[in-house]
Design a protein around this motif. Structure first.
Motif, mmCIF file in Angstrom:
data_model
loop_
_atom_site.group_PDB
_atom_site.id
_atom_site.type_symbol
_atom_site.label_atom_id
_atom_site.label_comp_id
_atom_site.label_asym_id
_atom_site.label_seq_id
_atom_site.Cartn_x
_atom_site.Cartn_y
_atom_site.Cartn_z
ATOM 1 N N GLU A 185 0.754 -1.336 -0.065
ATOM 2 C CA GLU A 185 0.111 0.237 0.016
ATOM 3 C C GLU A 185 0.844 1.187 0.005
ATOM 4 N N ALA A 186 1.890 1.178 0.768
ATOM 5 C CA ALA A 186 2.871 2.533 0.864
ATOM 6 C C ALA A 186 3.561 2.484 -0.384
ATOM 7 N N VAL A 187 3.874 1.420 -1.120
ATOM 8 C CA VAL A 187 4.589 1.699 -2.366
ATOM 9 C C VAL A 187 3.499 2.252 -3.429
ATOM 10 N N ARG A 188 2.226 1.924 -3.385
ATOM 11 C CA ARG A 188 1.367 2.391 -4.289
ATOM 12 C C ARG A 188 1.127 3.957 -4.048
ATOM 13 N N GLN A 189 1.265 4.266 -2.730
ATOM 14 C CA GLN A 189 0.752 5.498 -2.580
ATOM 15 C C GLN A 189 2.108 6.439 -3.033
ATOM 16 N N THR A 190 3.281 6.067 -2.793
ATOM 17 C CA THR A 190 4.548 6.941 -3.228
ATOM 18 C C THR A 190 4.984 6.691 -4.545
ATOM 19 N N SER A 191 4.344 5.858 -5.294
ATOM 20 C CA SER A 191 4.875 5.370 -6.820
ATOM 21 C C SER A 191 4.234 6.855 -7.671
ATOM 22 N N PRO A 192 4.993 7.282 -8.730
ATOM 23 C CA PRO A 192 4.459 8.053 -9.473
ATOM 24 C C PRO A 192 3.094 7.816 -10.251
ATOM 25 N N PRO A 193 2.127 8.646 -10.563
ATOM 26 C CA PRO A 193 0.958 8.160 -11.161
ATOM 27 C C PRO A 193 1.435 7.810 -12.718
ATOM 28 N N GLY A 194 0.740 6.523 -13.096
ATOM 29 C CA GLY A 194 1.019 6.190 -14.494
ATOM 30 C C GLY A 194 0.199 6.950 -15.357
ATOM 31 N N PRO A 195 0.469 6.981 -16.788
ATOM 32 C CA PRO A 195 -0.138 7.584 -17.945
ATOM 33 C C PRO A 195 -1.832 7.499 -17.638
ATOM 34 N N HIS A 196 -2.369 8.620 -18.011
ATOM 35 C CA HIS A 196 -3.921 8.345 -17.857
ATOM 36 C C HIS A 196 -4.508 7.444 -18.811
ATOM 37 N N PRO A 197 -5.516 6.548 -18.076
ATOM 38 C CA PRO A 197 -5.809 5.343 -19.178
ATOM 39 C C PRO A 197 -6.736 5.817 -20.286
ATOM 40 N N ALA A 198 -7.379 7.219 -20.172
ATOM 41 C CA ALA A 198 -8.342 7.558 -21.159
ATOM 42 C C ALA A 198 -7.573 8.788 -21.818
ATOM 43 N N ARG A 199 -6.304 8.693 -22.060
ATOM 44 C CA ARG A 199 -5.704 9.683 -22.784
ATOM 45 C C ARG A 199 -5.892 9.901 -23.994
ATOM 46 N N TRP A 200 -6.115 8.602 -24.839
ATOM 47 C CA TRP A 200 -6.228 8.826 -26.264
ATOM 48 C C TRP A 200 -7.700 9.149 -26.540
ATOM 49 N N ARG A 201 -8.543 8.871 -25.785
ATOM 50 C CA ARG A 201 -9.994 9.212 -25.998
ATOM 51 C C ARG A 201 -10.030 10.509 -25.743
ATOM 52 N N ILE A 202 -9.464 10.997 -24.645
ATOM 53 C CA ILE A 202 -9.317 12.599 -24.380
ATOM 54 C C ILE A 202 -8.636 13.381 -25.643
ATOM 55 N N LEU A 203 -7.579 12.940 -26.150
ATOM 56 C CA LEU A 203 -6.964 13.657 -27.253
ATOM 57 C C LEU A 203 -8.216 13.624 -28.379
ATOM 58 N N GLY A 204 -8.932 12.492 -28.620
ATOM 59 C CA GLY A 204 -9.984 12.428 -29.669
ATOM 60 C C GLY A 204 -10.986 13.698 -29.202
ATOM 61 N N PHE A 205 -11.362 13.864 -28.330
ATOM 62 C CA PHE A 205 -12.424 14.878 -28.062
ATOM 63 C C PHE A 205 -11.689 16.305 -27.981
ATOM 64 N N LEU A 206 -10.485 16.357 -27.592
ATOM 65 C CA LEU A 206 -9.941 17.628 -27.620
ATOM 66 C C LEU A 206 -9.615 18.082 -29.225
ATOM 67 N N GLY A 207 -9.249 16.908 -29.691
ATOM 68 C CA GLY A 207 -8.921 17.148 -31.360
ATOM 69 C C GLY A 207 -10.130 17.653 -32.016
#
Length: 465
Positions: free
Chosen positions: A4-26
Motif C-alpha cells: 500500500e505504501a509503495v502504491r501511494q508513493t509511486s508516481p502516477p502512470g499515464p492516464h488510461p483514457a488519454r487517447w480518448r481525451i485526445l480525440g475529444f480535444l482534437g
C-alpha cells in the motif's frame, strides 16, 4: 514497506483514457479551425439574407480571428492560473453558446458580436487544450499526439470549405454555426467526466496581464479597421492613416509595457530572435494568402458566376487537398533541404499560382491557380512552425508556440481586410476587375515575401542530422 505504501508513493502512470481525451480535444480544436474557413463559403448568403455591408461582411471573418489571436496568450496565462480542465470547459461552453447566438443573428451587430464571443471561447479553449495534450502524454507518445494535433490545421481547411458548402446549400448558412452546438455540448460533457482534476501549483501562479492583452488586441483592431475602411475612404485617406498610426503607437506601447511589467503576456525578446521572427512572418503570410484567396474565390464563383454553395465548396476541395499535400511533402524534405530554400520556393510557388487568374480570369484558371498557390501556403505552415520552434529552449516552447498561433490568426484578419478593400467593387457585384486586382495584390505580396524570406530565414542548422 507495504504494498500500500509503495502504491501511494509511486508516481502516477499515464492516464488510461488519454487517447480518448485526445480525440475529444482534437474535435474541439477542429471546430475552432473550421470556423475560419467554413464561414467563407457562406458569406455571400449571409450578405444577402442580412443585407450586410462590405465592412460587416469582412468583420464576420476578422472579428473571430482577431479576438482569437489577440486573447490567446491571455488564455494560456489563465490556464496556468486556474487549471487546464476548468479553462477547456469554460472555453467550450463560451464558444458553443456564442455559436448559437451567431446562428440566430438577424442583424450585423449580433452576427459580429457573436463572432467576437466565439473568438473569446476559442482563445480560452485552444491553449488550454494543447496544455492538456502535453501533460497527458510522455516521450514518444507525446510526439505522436502532437503530430495528430498539428495535422488538424490542414484537415480543418479541407473540411471547412466542403462542410461550408454542404451546410449552406442544405439547411442554410445558420447551420454553419448551429453545428457547433450539439458537438460542443457532447464534448464538454465527456471531457468533464474524463479529464483529471489537476489544480495549478499555487507558488507558480502568474499574474494576468489584462492591459497587455487589451493593448495588442485594440492595436490590431485599429489596423484591421483601417485596412477595411480603405475600400471606401482610400488607401491614402486621413481616416486610414490615423487608424494605422494608432495601431503602430499601440504596438509600441505594448512592447514597452511587456518590458516593464513583472508578469508579461509574452517575452517580446523572443520576437527579435531570427527563427521566431521568421516563423511568425511566414505563418502570417501563409494565413493571409489562404484567407484572401478563399474570400476572392467564394465571391467570384457565387456572385460573378452564380454557382451554388455546394458547387463552390467542391471547387475548393482541390485547393484544400493541395494545402495538405504541400504540408506533407515539406515535412518530409525539410531536414534535407533546409528552411530557407523551402520558404523561398513555397512563396514563389504561391506567387506563380496567384498570377494565373490575373492572366485569364476563368473558373478553371481560378481553381488551378489557387490550388498551386495552396501547395505553397501549405508548405509555409510547416516551415513556419519548424523554424520558430526548432531552436528554442524547452521552457520557451510554450510561449513561442503561442506567438506563432497568434500571428496565424492575425494573418487571417489582415488577409480578409486587405483583399476586401482591394476587391471592394467586385465583392459588391458591380465589376470583375476587383477580383483581378485582388489576385494581383496577393501575387505581389507572395513575391515580395519570397525576397524577404531569402533575407531573413535562417540557413540549415548545423545540428540537423
Amino acid at each position: 514497506m507495504t504494498h500500500e505504501a509503495v502504491r501511494q508513493t509511486s508516481p502516477p502512470g499515464p492516464h488510461p483514457a488519454r487517447w480518448r481525451i485526445l480525440g475529444f480535444l482534437g474535435v474541439a480544436q477542429l471546430m475552432l479551425i473550421l470556423d475560419v474557413t467554413v464561414v467563407a463559403i457562406a458569406l455571400p448568403h449571409i450578405e444577402t439574407d442580412l443585407g450586410l455591408s462590405r465592412e460587416a461582411l469582412t468583420w464576420t471573418v476578422s472579428a473571430y480571428t482577431l479576438t482569437f489571436g489577440g486573447l490567446m496568450l491571455l488564455g494560456g496565462r489563465i490556464t496556468d492560473l486556474v487549471g487546464a480542465k476548468r479553462v477547456v470547459l469554460a472555453g467550450l461552453l463560451v464558444f458553443t453558446l456564442a455559436s448559437l447566438v451567431t446562428g440566430l443573428a438577424g442583424s450585423a451587430d449580433i452576427l459580429v458580436g457573436g463572432r467576437i464571443a466565439q473568438g473569446v471561447g476559442a482563445a480560452l479553449l485552444s491553449p488550454s487544450a494543447l496544455s492538456l495534450v502535453v501533460s497527458l502524454f510522455d516521450a514518444e507518445e507525446r510526439n505522436k499526439a502532437l503530430g495528430v494535433w498539428s495535422a488538424l490545421g490542414g484537415t480543418g481547411a479541407a473540411l471547412g470549405v466542403l462542410l461550408g458548402g454542404l451546410l449552406t446549400a442544405g439547411p442554410g448558412w445558420s447551420w454553419v454555426f448551429y453545428v457547433n452546438v450539439p458537438i460542443g455540448l457532447v464534448i464538454a460533457v465527456m471531457l468533464a467526466v474524463l479529464l483529471p482534476a489537476r489544480p495549478p501549483v499555487a507558488a507558480e501562479r502568474p499574474r494576468l496581464d489584462i492591459l497587455g492583452a487589451l493593448l495588442v488586441t485594440a492595436s490590431s483592431a485599429s489596423l484591421i479597421y483601417g485596412l477595411i475602411a480603405a475600400g471606401e475612404q482610400g488607401w491614402l485617406s486621413a481616416l486610414t492613416g490615423w487608424l494605422v498610426l494608432a495601431a503602430a503607437v499601440g504596438y509600441v506601447l505594448f512592447v514597452l509595457w511587456q518590458r516593464r511589467t513583472r508578469s508579461p503576456l509574452m517575452d517580446v525578446r523572443l520576437l527579435v530572435r531570427r527563427p521566431v521572427a521568421t516563423g511568425a512572418f511566414l505563418i502570417l503570410m501563409a494565413t493571409a494568402l489562404m484567407i484572401a484567396v478563399f474570400f476572392l474565390g467564394t465571391f467570384y464563383f457565387q456572385h460573378a458566376l452564380g454557382y451554388g454553395a455546394l458547387q463552390t465548396g467542391l471547387l475548393f476541395l482541390p485547393v484544400a487537398l493541395a494545402t495538405m499535400l504541400g504540408a506533407n511533402l515539406t515535412g518530409r524534405v525539410l531536414g534535407r533541404w533546409g528552411a530557407r530554400a523551402l520558404a523561398v520556393a513555397s512563396l514563389i510557388v504561391a506567387a506563380i499560382g496567384l498570377a494565373v487568374p490575373v492572366v485569364t480570369l476563368t473558373p478553371v484558371s481560378v481553381v488551378v491557380g489557387v490550388a498551386v498557390a495552396a501547395a505553397g501556403t501549405g508548405a509555409m505552415f510547416v516551415i513556419a512552425s519548424a523554424t520558430a520552434l526548432g531552436q528554442v529552449a524547452p521552457h520557451e516552447a510554450g510561449i513561442a508556440s503561442g506567438i506563432v498561433s497568434t500571428f496565424h490568426e492575425f494573418g487571417a484578419s489582415i488577409g480578409a481586410a486587405v483583399v476586401s478593400s482591394v476587391a471592394a467593387a467586385s465583392l459588391m457585384g458591380t465589376t470583375l476587375t476587383g477580383f483581378t486586382s485582388g489576385f494581383i495584390v496577393a501575387a505581389v505580396a507572395a513575391a515580395v515575401g519570397a525576397v524577404a524570406a531569402a533575407l531573413v530565414t535562417p540557413g540549415r542548422s548545423t545540428r540537423q542530422g
